[in-house]
Design a protein around this motif. Structure first.
Motif, short mmCIF file in Angstrom:
data_model
loop_
_atom_site.label_atom_id
_atom_site.label_comp_id
_atom_site.label_asym_id
_atom_site.label_seq_id
_atom_site.Cartn_x
_atom_site.Cartn_y
_atom_site.Cartn_z
N PHE A 290 -18.31 -23.90 29.73
CA PHE A 290 -17.77 -23.58 30.85
C PHE A 290 -18.36 -22.48 31.50
CE2 PHE A 290 -16.05 -19.27 29.77
CZ PHE A 290 -16.48 -19.33 28.65
N GLY A 291 -18.27 -22.25 32.84
CA GLY A 291 -19.12 -21.20 33.52
C GLY A 291 -17.97 -20.40 34.26
N ARG A 292 -18.49 -19.79 35.35
CA ARG A 292 -17.95 -18.63 36.00
C ARG A 292 -16.62 -19.34 36.69
NH1 ARG A 292 -16.09 -14.22 34.94
NH2 ARG A 292 -15.28 -13.22 36.71
N ALA A 293 -16.79 -20.37 37.29
CA ALA A 293 -15.65 -21.25 38.10
C ALA A 293 -14.44 -21.25 37.22
CB ALA A 293 -16.23 -22.81 38.65
N THR A 294 -14.77 -21.56 35.86
CA THR A 294 -13.58 -21.70 35.13
C THR A 294 -12.93 -20.34 34.73
OG1 THR A 294 -14.68 -23.53 33.65
CG2 THR A 294 -12.99 -22.07 32.74
N ASP A 295 -13.58 -19.26 34.52
CA ASP A 295 -13.10 -18.03 34.43
C ASP A 295 -12.14 -17.58 35.65
OD1 ASP A 295 -14.30 -17.13 31.99
OD2 ASP A 295 -16.13 -16.56 33.04
N ILE A 296 -12.83 -17.80 36.95
CA ILE A 296 -12.01 -17.61 38.01
C ILE A 296 -10.60 -18.40 38.19
CG2 ILE A 296 -12.05 -17.13 40.47
CD1 ILE A 296 -15.09 -16.79 39.99
N ALA A 297 -11.01 -19.62 38.30
CA ALA A 297 -9.79 -20.59 38.14
C ALA A 297 -8.61 -20.18 37.34
CB ALA A 297 -10.30 -21.96 37.92
N CYS A 298 -8.98 -19.72 36.19
CA CYS A 298 -8.21 -19.35 34.96
C CYS A 298 -7.39 -18.12 35.52
CB CYS A 298 -8.60 -19.20 33.77
SG CYS A 298 -9.15 -20.66 32.68
N LEU A 299 -7.87 -17.38 35.94
CA LEU A 299 -7.44 -15.85 36.36
C LEU A 299 -6.33 -16.38 37.61
CD1 LEU A 299 -10.47 -13.46 36.91
CD2 LEU A 299 -8.83 -13.84 35.13
N HIS A 300 -6.88 -17.01 38.34
CA HIS A 300 -5.75 -17.30 39.70
C HIS A 300 -4.57 -18.35 39.27
CE1 HIS A 300 -7.78 -15.66 42.83
NE2 HIS A 300 -8.85 -15.91 42.27
N LEU A 301 -4.88 -19.31 38.25
CA LEU A 301 -3.75 -19.98 37.64
C LEU A 301 -2.66 -19.38 36.86
CD1 LEU A 301 -5.13 -23.47 35.64
CD2 LEU A 301 -2.95 -22.37 35.58
N ARG A 302 -3.25 -18.43 36.06
CA ARG A 302 -2.19 -17.57 35.45
C ARG A 302 -1.39 -16.99 36.31
NH1 ARG A 302 -6.99 -15.85 31.88
NH2 ARG A 302 -7.06 -17.91 30.77
N ARG A 303 -2.02 -16.56 37.19
CA ARG A 303 -1.19 -15.84 38.18
C ARG A 303 -0.28 -16.57 39.16
NH1 ARG A 303 -4.95 -13.02 36.51
NH2 ARG A 303 -4.94 -10.77 35.99
N GLY A 304 -0.19 -17.95 39.15
CA GLY A 304 0.57 -18.87 39.78
C GLY A 304 -0.04 -19.07 41.30
N ARG A 305 -1.21 -18.85 41.58
CA ARG A 305 -1.75 -19.05 42.86
C ARG A 305 -2.49 -20.36 43.00
NH1 ARG A 305 -4.99 -13.80 41.81
NH2 ARG A 305 -3.51 -12.21 42.30
N ILE A 306 -2.77 -21.05 41.95
CA ILE A 306 -3.38 -22.43 41.98
C ILE A 306 -2.86 -23.23 41.02
CG2 ILE A 306 -5.50 -22.15 43.20
CD1 ILE A 306 -6.77 -22.08 40.92
N THR A 307 -2.70 -24.47 40.93
CA THR A 307 -1.93 -25.68 39.92
C THR A 307 -3.23 -25.70 38.91
OG1 THR A 307 -2.84 -27.48 41.28
CG2 THR A 307 -0.56 -26.61 41.72
N ARG A 308 -2.91 -26.42 37.80
CA ARG A 308 -3.85 -26.53 36.96
C ARG A 308 -4.76 -27.66 37.36
NH1 ARG A 308 -4.66 -29.56 31.98
NH2 ARG A 308 -5.68 -28.00 30.26
N GLU A 309 -4.22 -28.81 38.14
CA GLU A 309 -5.16 -29.72 38.81
C GLU A 309 -5.95 -29.01 39.89
OE1 GLU A 309 -1.61 -30.03 38.52
OE2 GLU A 309 -2.03 -31.10 36.89
N ASP A 310 -5.61 -28.05 40.65
CA ASP A 310 -6.32 -27.31 41.65
C ASP A 310 -7.75 -26.84 41.00
OD1 ASP A 310 -5.17 -28.10 43.95
OD2 ASP A 310 -4.00 -26.37 43.84
N ALA A 311 -7.25 -26.03 39.87
CA ALA A 311 -8.23 -25.52 39.01
C ALA A 311 -9.29 -26.44 38.32
CB ALA A 311 -7.46 -24.72 37.84
N MET A 312 -8.94 -27.54 37.93
CA MET A 312 -9.76 -28.55 37.18
C MET A 312 -10.69 -28.90 38.25
SD MET A 312 -7.92 -29.79 34.16
CE MET A 312 -6.92 -30.98 34.51
N ASP A 313 -10.11 -29.32 39.53
CA ASP A 313 -10.88 -29.71 40.69
C ASP A 313 -12.12 -28.70 40.85
OD1 ASP A 313 -11.50 -31.49 42.75
OD2 ASP A 313 -10.48 -29.92 44.36
N LEU A 314 -11.74 -27.50 41.18
CA LEU A 314 -12.73 -26.37 41.15
C LEU A 314 -13.81 -26.36 39.99
CD1 LEU A 314 -10.62 -23.56 42.55
CD2 LEU A 314 -12.10 -24.76 43.89
N VAL A 315 -13.36 -26.34 38.93
CA VAL A 315 -14.48 -26.36 37.91
C VAL A 315 -15.23 -27.54 38.01
CG1 VAL A 315 -14.28 -26.61 35.37
CG2 VAL A 315 -12.56 -25.17 36.41
N ARG A 316 -14.76 -28.93 38.04
CA ARG A 316 -15.65 -29.99 38.19
C ARG A 316 -16.58 -29.93 39.14
NH1 ARG A 316 -10.81 -33.19 37.75
NH2 ARG A 316 -10.85 -33.86 35.63
#
Ligand SMILES: [Zn+2]
Length: 386
Positions: free
Chosen positions: A294-320
């Motif tokens: 995992f890289g920096r995109a995962t870290d950031i996606a997780c921070l936003h996901l936990r705060r309800g700003r993006i969905t898990r699907e969006d997070a996965m998409d950004l990570v990919r």
């Protein structure tokens, strides 16, 4: 095919992350830490902070009230703004990064302009390049000297200037997940540094005999003695323990106080407002990807996901889309130029990368060679099982 990475069911962090635990319900320790914030009495914590500050506020005008370690980034700008709001007179201390960017320099100058005393400590560059290379070749972390220095240099400054209180930013063990006791800690001390400071088993004393490095070259990387710490009564606290921490809102506030952002998405990341001060950071993040998937995109996606700003699907998409791209450039500087002072060619670098790539995570061909596309990017095994 056997699934290699187990992901948290709430965020998109894999269990390969060091110190991260995924519990019986499939939720990671970072998500649990975040959940626990709901039950924290933040007013009581804020009061506890004011009590600490009152206790340490200098009684005469000959000493600073606290040390604030500042890289110049969004979080340190935010720390300085808060500390000034609390009416403190801080001494801000910068440990210059290994390959300081123009934006990084501008943001340090911006902090100085906020109205604080500031010292910048720049360790011997020749030695640092040797340490960059040793870190990269031996433990797969080019940023090893930087990770040591950002913890030791402000503590040395506290001893030297006889300022007992050091105000750090967030406890990385809290937002990013770690053992419960460490995540709940309000204090940063030698034990925390040795355990969680990212030294990866390579101790400062270990490098003293490598590549003509002598003990006298390692003064900046040496934590003060217990005696010296005791004499000044040095203690470090995490601001993030006392007030809810959010890198995104910190960045907004910091921009309101003059922080310059990159202006476009930083390479390997999904945002433009962090990790702007060191051209080597792209290599650091890439090695995390090679080792743990995992890289920096995962870290950031997780921070936003936990705060309800993006969905898990969006997070996965950004990570990919963004995680783990080969670091051809970082903050606009080419890999070749970044490696030049370390006397490494791109070919040397790729060989080191391959040595640290976890073959349980990335696809290999029949002969065991890593599969890469023409941009040098790897392919994760079972990527879609996340
Ligand atoms: Zn999680």
């Amino acid at each position: 095919m056997k699934q290699q990475l187990r992901y948290c069911q709430n965020c998109v962090m894999p269990d390969t992350k060091p110190d991260l635990l995924i519990d019986a319900e499939g939720i990671c320790s970072a998500c649990r830490s975040y959940e626990n914030r709901e039950s924290v009495d933040w007013e009581a914590r804020q009061q506890a902070l004011f009590d600490v500050l009152d206790r340490y506020r200098s009684k005469e005008d000959s000493h600073w009230d606290c040390i604030v370690p500042v890289s110049g980034g969004k979080d340190s700008t935010y720390q300085v703004v808060r500390v000034l709001q609390y009416g403190l007179n801080p001494l801000c201390v910068t440990a210059t990064t290994c390959d300081l960017s123009e934006i990084g320099r501008r943001n340090i100058e911006n902090i100085k302009g906020l109205g604080v005393d500031h010292v910048e400590f720049s360790p011997n560059q020749r030695i640092r390049r040797k340490l960059n290379r040793i870190g990269l070749e031996q433990v797969g972390d080019i940023s090893w000297p930087e990770h040591v220095g950002i913890f030791t240099i402000p503590v040395r400054a506290a001893v030297e200037h006889r300022v007992p209180l050091i105000i750090w930013g967030e406890n990385s063990q809290n937002e990013y997940g770690g053992p419960a006791a460490a995540a709940e800690s309000e204090v940063l001390n030698r034990r925390w540094l040795e355990e969680f400071g990212g030294l990866l088993g390579l101790r400062v004393t270990d490098v003293a005999s490598m590549d003509d490095i002598e003990p006298r070259h390692l003064i900046p990387y040496t934590y003060p003695s217990d005696e010296a710490l005791k004499e000044t009564g040095v203690t470090g606290v995490f601001l993030g323990y006392f007030i809810p921490w959010d890198g995104y809102s910190n960045a907004m506030l910091a921009q309101g106080y003059g922080l310059t952002t990159f202006g476009s998405t930083v390479e390997g990341s999904v945002v433009d407002y962090e990790n702007l001060d060191n051209h080597q950071t792209g290599i650091h993040d890439y090695f995390k990807f090679l080792k743990f998937g995992f890289g920096r995109a995962t870290d950031i996606a997780c921070l936003h996901l936990r705060r309800g700003r993006i969905t898990r699907e969006d997070a996965m998409d950004l990570v990919r889309k963004h995680d783990g791209a080969f670091p051809w450039t970082y903050l606009g500087k080419s890999l070749e130029k970044i490696l030049e002072p370390l006397e490494l060619s791109i070919e040397d670098f790729v060989a080191i990368c391959d040595r640290f790539t976890n073959k349980k995570i990335f696809k290999v061909d029949a002969r065991g060679s890593l599969l890469k596309n023409r941009n040098g990017n790897l392919t994760k095994i079972n990527y879609d099982n996340a």
